[in-house]
Design a protein around this motif. Structure first.
Motif, PDB file in Angstrom:
ATOM      1  N   ASN A 223      19.043  -0.532 -16.927  1.00  0.00           N
ATOM      2  CA  ASN A 223      18.673  -1.386 -15.786  1.00  0.00           C
ATOM      3  C   ASN A 223      17.683  -0.690 -14.854  1.00  0.00           C
ATOM      4  OD1 ASN A 223      20.437   0.479 -14.717  1.00  0.00           O
ATOM      5  ND2 ASN A 223      21.824  -1.005 -13.791  1.00  0.00           N
ATOM      6  N   PHE A 224      16.913   0.235 -15.400  1.00  0.00           N
ATOM      7  CA  PHE A 224      15.933   0.979 -14.603  1.00  0.00           C
ATOM      8  C   PHE A 224      14.939   0.033 -13.928  1.00  0.00           C
ATOM      9  CE2 PHE A 224      12.006   3.564 -14.195  1.00  0.00           C
ATOM     10  CZ  PHE A 224      12.500   4.623 -13.451  1.00  0.00           C
ATOM     11  N   TYR A 225      14.560  -1.029 -14.640  1.00  0.00           N
ATOM     12  CA  TYR A 225      13.615  -2.011 -14.093  1.00  0.00           C
ATOM     13  C   TYR A 225      14.335  -3.268 -13.607  1.00  0.00           C
ATOM     14  CZ  TYR A 225       9.787   0.875 -15.791  1.00  0.00           C
ATOM     15  OH  TYR A 225       8.897   1.920 -15.991  1.00  0.00           O
ATOM     16  N   ASP A 226      15.429  -3.047 -12.917  1.00  0.00           N
ATOM     17  CA  ASP A 226      16.222  -4.122 -12.322  1.00  0.00           C
ATOM     18  C   ASP A 226      15.346  -4.974 -11.380  1.00  0.00           C
ATOM     19  OD1 ASP A 226      18.154  -5.717 -11.148  1.00  0.00           O
ATOM     20  OD2 ASP A 226      19.494  -4.058 -10.637  1.00  0.00           O
ATOM     21  N   ALA A 227      15.422  -6.304 -11.530  1.00  0.00           N
ATOM     22  CA  ALA A 227      14.656  -7.212 -10.664  1.00  0.00           C
ATOM     23  C   ALA A 227      15.484  -7.703  -9.475  1.00  0.00           C
ATOM     24  CB  ALA A 227      14.151  -8.403 -11.471  1.00  0.00           C
ATOM     25  N   TYR A 228      16.774  -7.288  -9.400  1.00  0.00           N
ATOM     26  CA  TYR A 228      17.670  -7.589  -8.271  1.00  0.00           C
ATOM     27  C   TYR A 228      17.862  -9.092  -8.066  1.00  0.00           C
ATOM     28  CZ  TYR A 228      15.898  -2.864  -7.563  1.00  0.00           C
ATOM     29  OH  TYR A 228      15.483  -1.564  -7.760  1.00  0.00           O
ATOM     30  N   LYS A 229      17.924  -9.835  -9.142  1.00  0.00           N
ATOM     31  CA  LYS A 229      18.105 -11.278  -9.059  1.00  0.00           C
ATOM     32  C   LYS A 229      19.428 -11.621  -8.374  1.00  0.00           C
ATOM     33  CE  LYS A 229      18.370 -15.434 -11.950  1.00  0.00           C
ATOM     34  NZ  LYS A 229      18.371 -15.965 -13.348  1.00  0.00           N
ATOM     35  N   ASN A 230      19.352 -12.491  -7.362  1.00  0.00           N
ATOM     36  CA  ASN A 230      20.526 -12.977  -6.641  1.00  0.00           C
ATOM     37  C   ASN A 230      21.282 -11.856  -5.935  1.00  0.00           C
ATOM     38  OD1 ASN A 230      22.151 -15.074  -5.734  1.00  0.00           O
ATOM     39  ND2 ASN A 230      23.554 -14.947  -7.473  1.00  0.00           N
ATOM     40  N   ARG A 231      20.584 -10.780  -5.585  1.00  0.00           N
ATOM     41  CA  ARG A 231      21.195  -9.655  -4.869  1.00  0.00           C
ATOM     42  C   ARG A 231      20.212  -9.201  -3.780  1.00  0.00           C
ATOM     43  NH1 ARG A 231      21.229  -5.913  -9.345  1.00  0.00           N
ATOM     44  NH2 ARG A 231      20.112  -7.545 -10.441  1.00  0.00           N
ATOM     45  N   GLU A 232      20.286  -9.873  -2.636  1.00  0.00           N
ATOM     46  CA  GLU A 232      19.291  -9.687  -1.582  1.00  0.00           C
ATOM     47  C   GLU A 232      19.306  -8.275  -0.990  1.00  0.00           C
ATOM     48  OE1 GLU A 232      16.804 -11.769  -0.726  1.00  0.00           O
ATOM     49  OE2 GLU A 232      17.534 -12.826  -2.502  1.00  0.00           O
ATOM     50  N   ALA A 233      20.481  -7.702  -0.811  1.00  0.00           N
ATOM     51  CA  ALA A 233      20.558  -6.362  -0.227  1.00  0.00           C
ATOM     52  C   ALA A 233      19.903  -5.335  -1.148  1.00  0.00           C
ATOM     53  CB  ALA A 233      22.011  -5.980   0.041  1.00  0.00           C
ATOM     54  N   ALA A 234      20.116  -5.480  -2.438  1.00  0.00           N
ATOM     55  CA  ALA A 234      19.479  -4.576  -3.406  1.00  0.00           C
ATOM     56  C   ALA A 234      17.969  -4.763  -3.405  1.00  0.00           C
ATOM     57  CB  ALA A 234      20.051  -4.813  -4.800  1.00  0.00           C
ATOM     58  N   LYS A 235      17.535  -5.971  -3.163  1.00  0.00           N
ATOM     59  CA  LYS A 235      16.107  -6.287  -3.208  1.00  0.00           C
ATOM     60  C   LYS A 235      15.340  -5.633  -2.057  1.00  0.00           C
ATOM     61  CE  LYS A 235      15.248 -10.395  -4.594  1.00  0.00           C
ATOM     62  NZ  LYS A 235      15.143 -11.885  -4.645  1.00  0.00           N
ATOM     63  N   VAL A 236      15.961  -5.510  -0.873  1.00  0.00           N
ATOM     64  CA  VAL A 236      15.239  -5.012   0.301  1.00  0.00           C
ATOM     65  C   VAL A 236      15.423  -3.511   0.539  1.00  0.00           C
ATOM     66  CG1 VAL A 236      15.428  -7.267   1.412  1.00  0.00           C
ATOM     67  CG2 VAL A 236      17.108  -5.483   1.961  1.00  0.00           C
ATOM     68  N   GLN A 237      16.215  -2.833  -0.275  1.00  0.00           N
ATOM     69  CA  GLN A 237      16.415  -1.391  -0.099  1.00  0.00           C
ATOM     70  C   GLN A 237      15.097  -0.613  -0.232  1.00  0.00           C
ATOM     71  OE1 GLN A 237      15.599   0.516  -2.948  1.00  0.00           O
ATOM     72  NE2 GLN A 237      15.237  -1.430  -4.011  1.00  0.00           N
ATOM     73  N   ASP A 238      15.120   0.627   0.276  1.00  0.00           N
ATOM     74  CA  ASP A 238      13.958   1.507   0.199  1.00  0.00           C
ATOM     75  C   ASP A 238      14.404   2.850  -0.384  1.00  0.00           C
ATOM     76  OD1 ASP A 238      11.459   2.641   0.521  1.00  0.00           O
ATOM     77  OD2 ASP A 238      11.812   3.190   2.604  1.00  0.00           O
ATOM     78  N   LEU A 349      21.026   8.065 -10.642  1.00  0.00           N
ATOM     79  CA  LEU A 349      20.109   8.812 -11.504  1.00  0.00           C
ATOM     80  C   LEU A 349      19.257   7.809 -12.279  1.00  0.00           C
ATOM     81  CD1 LEU A 349      22.458  11.647 -12.827  1.00  0.00           C
ATOM     82  CD2 LEU A 349      20.987  11.643 -10.800  1.00  0.00           C
ATOM     83  N   GLY A 350      18.587   6.946 -11.516  1.00  0.00           N
ATOM     84  CA  GLY A 350      17.707   5.947 -12.115  1.00  0.00           C
ATOM     85  C   GLY A 350      18.343   4.594 -12.333  1.00  0.00           C
ATOM     86  N   GLU A 351      19.664   4.473 -12.217  1.00  0.00           N
ATOM     87  CA  GLU A 351      20.310   3.167 -12.344  1.00  0.00           C
ATOM     88  C   GLU A 351      19.766   2.243 -11.255  1.00  0.00           C
ATOM     89  OE1 GLU A 351      22.924   6.440 -13.804  1.00  0.00           O
ATOM     90  OE2 GLU A 351      22.069   6.009 -11.829  1.00  0.00           O
ATOM     91  N   HIS A 352      19.456   1.022 -11.626  1.00  0.00           N
ATOM     92  CA  HIS A 352      18.818   0.042 -10.728  1.00  0.00           C
ATOM     93  C   HIS A 352      17.438   0.514 -10.249  1.00  0.00           C
ATOM     94  CE1 HIS A 352      22.606  -2.202 -10.540  1.00  0.00           C
ATOM     95  NE2 HIS A 352      23.211  -1.075 -10.249  1.00  0.00           N
ATOM     96  N   GLY A 353      16.906   1.568 -10.884  1.00  0.00           N
ATOM     97  CA  GLY A 353      15.616   2.111 -10.480  1.00  0.00           C
ATOM     98  C   GLY A 353      15.690   3.033  -9.275  1.00  0.00           C
TER      99      GLY A 353
END
Length: 514
Positions: A223-238, A349-353
């Motif tokens: 899931n290194f190239y996770d698109a964060y579908k339907n997970r808004e908090a994951a989408k806006v992280q830095d 360690l790269g999970e979810h990118g």
């Protein structure tokens, strides 16, 4: 003859009484305690948890000779708050240290260390502390100010002075720990907490360990190239490797000397250390610049460099844990000493990118935890009970025969290790507060053996639900799906139950508004 028989009988009785008293004293002898806390060490980077490169033979040894906790978790996945929870046995909202941004640990409050000291233990904390106040309740302490430095670090001393020591931080922390053990009051049992800086960002290895994994090509997490579908908090992280990881600060590809010194450690190196550093990193930087990488090639190059530096930094950590174990062996302390190794939380360690921690998702919520307790814990034990860093304080008091204060919120996990029929938790509670660095939204939630329910608030206001049996990598948010309405209702009841149990008024207020 009669007098002789009576004398023999008296001697025999005396020997029997003496022998019995000795046996009782031996049985009642309280264990020494060594707790080793690392920083940001991911369970996936440890051999005992399945890392096929076996980079941690000494941590693995503790697990082999004791217990591996497969489901060890934290209450709040960030450095300072985790240490406050370990000390007090209380959640962040009770011990007052909620985040690294605004919190200051109130050292006047009770801790398991203070309880042990009052009961006759010698106590010490050496290394990383990160609680923005001076330790209290210890016979001795020597701590790194703030995060500390990998090379030639300063230490804050008990007399208020700072002392700079030449060398690599993991080695120095172990040296100081062994020196304290050599000079302690040997008539008392002891509790020593060893706080390591490794493997905290920016992952600068000891010079002898640079390049240890340069021949390894690490596989990308699926899931290194996770698109964060339907997970808004994951989408806006830095905290992504692609966008957030800095070429100079993190990966040592420096534009100039000012960039090289941003982290602060490089400027502290002596000439010999700096030469070894440059001899290793400058060719890497030159090769990188020649490649002119972009897009996915650049991101994946960053991932490989991150993994190589991260694991190389962990090598020294593990080597010094081995030194601790060897010290106990050489000084005949092994058989009566509890040894616990754990990280202050997990790490990506790269999970979810990603790199970093903070989220309630498994890679940061879950922490490595292994324990050796000769004569009590059978070697090779594997525990699948839900345990937490919250439980360290009551467990150590339980082992030492000290009453556990009623206001501690953790519970001793010794009964789970002694009795297969003992019942552990059905659910665990988590609350993360910080709302600044890495743009991770504050949130709280509950994890049962199968499901996880999360409530994000402030930066993002949303719910998430995961079926960990079908979706262990937490890619599919099920919240709001009709099929899971009953599970959602049950999990909300469990969440309300735990916010009541732990008296989390902030969370209760948010839930009341929903």
């Amino acid at each position: 003859m009669k007098i002789f028989k009576i004398s023999v009988l008296l001697v025999a009785l005396s020997c029997g009484v003496t022998s019995n008293v000795w046996a009782q004293n031996k049985a009642a002898k309280r264990p020494n305690i060594v707790i080793i806390i690392s920083d940001d060490h991911a369970f996936q980077a440890i051999g005992a948890y399945g890392n096929t490169m076996k980079p941690t033979p000494n941590i693995d040894r503790i697990a082999k000779e004791g217990v591996l906790f497969n489901k060890g978790y934290v209450t709040n996945s960030i450095c300072g708050p985790s240490r406050a929870v370990i000390l007090t046995g209380k959640y962040s909202h009770k011990n007052g240290f909620k985040d690294n941004e605004n919190s200051h640990f109130d050292g006047s409050q009770d801790s398991f260390i203070k309880q042990l000291k009052v009961s006759g233990y010698s106590t010490a904390w050496i290394g990383k502390w990160h609680l923005e106040s001076q330790p209290q309740g210890f016979d001795y302490w020597q701590i790194l100010p703030g995060q500390g430095h990998y090379y030639n670090p300063d230490f804050q001393m008990m007399d208020g002075t700072k002392k700079r020591t030449e060398g690599y931080v993991s080695d120095i922390v172990e040296d100081v720990s062994e020196n304290w053990l050599d000079n302690r009051d040997k008539e008392k049992p002891f509790c020593l907490v060893i706080g390591h800086k490794a493997t905290h960002r920016t992952w600068i290895p000891d010079t002898q360990d640079m390049g240890k994994f340069d021949d390894v090509t690490f596989p990308l997490p699926h899931n290194f190239y996770d698109a964060y579908k339907n997970r808004e908090a994951a989408k806006v992280q830095d905290m992504s490797i692609s966008e957030t990881m800095v070429m100079g600060y993190d990966l040592k590809v420096f534009k100039d000397e000012a960039a090289a010194n941003k982290e602060g450690t490089i400027s502290r190196m002596n000439a010999e250390q700096r030469k070894k550093f440059d001899d290793y990193y400058l060719p890497i930087a030159a090769d990188f610049k020649a490649r002119n990488l972009k897009g996915k090639e650049l991101t994946e190059w960053k991932f490989q460099r991150y993994m190589r530096d991260y694991l190389s930094t962990a090598v020294s950590l593990d080597r010094n844990i081995g030194r601790t174990l060897d010290y106990l062996d050489k000084n005949n302390l092994t058989e009566n000493t509890i040894v616990i190794y754990m990280s202050d939380q997990g790490f990506y360690l790269g999970e979810h990118g990603w790199f970093d921690k903070r989220f309630i998702y498994e890679e940061s919520f879950r922490t490595p935890m292994v324990m050796r307790y000769p004569g009590v814990v059978k070697p090779g034990t594997v525990s699948n009970d839900l345990v937490m860093n919250l439980d360290i304080a009551p467990t150590m008091l339980d082992a030492a025969g000290v009453a556990i204060p009623k206001d501690e919120q953790g519970q001793s996990f010794l009964p789970l290790l002694k009795d297969k029929k003992a019942k552990g938790r059905d659910a665990i509670y988590y609350h993360y507060y910080e709302n600044g660095e890495h743009a991770v939204s504050p949130h709280f939630g509950v994890r049962t053996k199968r499901y996880k329910l999360v409530r994000f608030y402030k930066r993002v206001r949303s719910w998430e639900l995961y079926d960990l049996q079908k979706d262990p990598n937490e890619m599919h948010n099920l919240y709001g799906q009709k099929k899971y309405e009953k599970i959602t209702a049950q999990m909300k009841l469990e969440l309300n139950k735990l916010t009541d149990q732990y008296d989390d008024q902030d969370a209760k207020k948010i839930l009341a508004e929903d």
